[in-house]
Scaffold this active site. Sequence first.
Site, PDB file in Angstrom:
ATOM      1  N   LYS A  11      38.747  47.174  23.871  1.00 33.46           N
ATOM      2  CA  LYS A  11      39.857  47.954  24.401  1.00 33.46           C
ATOM      3  C   LYS A  11      39.541  49.459  24.337  1.00 33.46           C
ATOM      4  CE  LYS A  11      43.472  44.530  23.294  1.00 33.46           C
ATOM      5  NZ  LYS A  11      44.627  44.248  22.389  1.00 33.46           N
ATOM      6  N   TYR A  51      48.297  40.707  31.328  1.00 30.28           N
ATOM      7  CA  TYR A  51      49.277  40.595  30.247  1.00 30.28           C
ATOM      8  C   TYR A  51      50.645  40.107  30.739  1.00 30.28           C
ATOM      9  CZ  TYR A  51      46.279  42.800  26.685  1.00 30.28           C
ATOM     10  OH  TYR A  51      45.286  43.083  25.762  1.00 30.28           O
ATOM     11  N   ASN A 114      44.382  47.612  18.332  1.00 34.88           N
ATOM     12  CA  ASN A 114      43.657  46.549  17.628  1.00 34.88           C
ATOM     13  C   ASN A 114      42.321  46.171  18.265  1.00 34.88           C
ATOM     14  OD1 ASN A 114      44.613  45.147  19.795  1.00 34.88           O
ATOM     15  ND2 ASN A 114      45.742  43.606  18.625  1.00 34.88           N
ATOM     16  N   HIS A 117      40.335  42.336  22.817  1.00 32.05           N
ATOM     17  CA  HIS A 117      41.045  41.184  23.392  1.00 32.05           C
ATOM     18  C   HIS A 117      40.079  40.014  23.489  1.00 32.05           C
ATOM     19  CE1 HIS A 117      43.450  38.672  26.029  1.00 32.05           C
ATOM     20  NE2 HIS A 117      42.316  38.408  26.667  1.00 32.05           N
ATOM     21  N   GLU A 128      41.470  34.612  33.045  1.00 24.50           N
ATOM     22  CA  GLU A 128      41.093  35.981  32.697  1.00 24.50           C
ATOM     23  C   GLU A 128      39.654  36.305  33.111  1.00 24.50           C
ATOM     24  OE1 GLU A 128      41.946  36.247  28.513  1.00 24.50           O
ATOM     25  OE2 GLU A 128      44.122  36.133  28.824  1.00 24.50           O
TER      26      GLU A 128
END
Length: 151
Positions: A11, A51, A114, A117, A128
């Site tokens: 990310k 998402y 965080n 993914h 995805e």
Amino acid sequence: MAIETTLVLVKPDGVQRGLSGEIIRRLEQTGLKLVGLKLMQVSRELAGKHYGEHEGKPFYNGLVDYITASPVVALALEGPNAISITRKMMGVTKPAEAAPGTIRGDFGVDIGRNLIHGSANESDAKREVSLFFSSDELLRWDRTNEGWITE
Ligand code: UDP
Ligand code: MG
């Protein structure tokens, strides 16, 4: 033994902090095979598709702002149990609860930053991987040492 292909994103915080290489290194050295890799800017449209399950939740707008704020590194990783191995290496969603030795446990403090993914299950992984990679960007190559990684 199910051979799976899973989508991983380093990310924007991982890229900004110079952790892309460290994160790729950890995943690559498991023996999972890189079949796709690129630096890319996630559009709000792509973020919405990726998402979609979280639309309407209190953190959704912040999540879209976060994932579109600067480039991500997208990886497609292939191998037996690629999905669960990647999720285990990532650690749980909240870095404060993620075990030491996991990517989120070692490098994160905040659920909103965080770092990584990874697809959660087989149907998410299929969806995805094809959202982030065109078929000609996925390379199915033979590894000469394959017999030393899988039986
Ligand atoms: N997220 C957040 N706040 C929350 C829950 C989730 O910012 O309370 C973000 C976080 O970046 C997380 C992502 O939304 O990684 C997707 O949430 P999910 O529950 O699917 O976690 P993951 O599958 O990434 O562990
Ligand atoms: Mg998830």
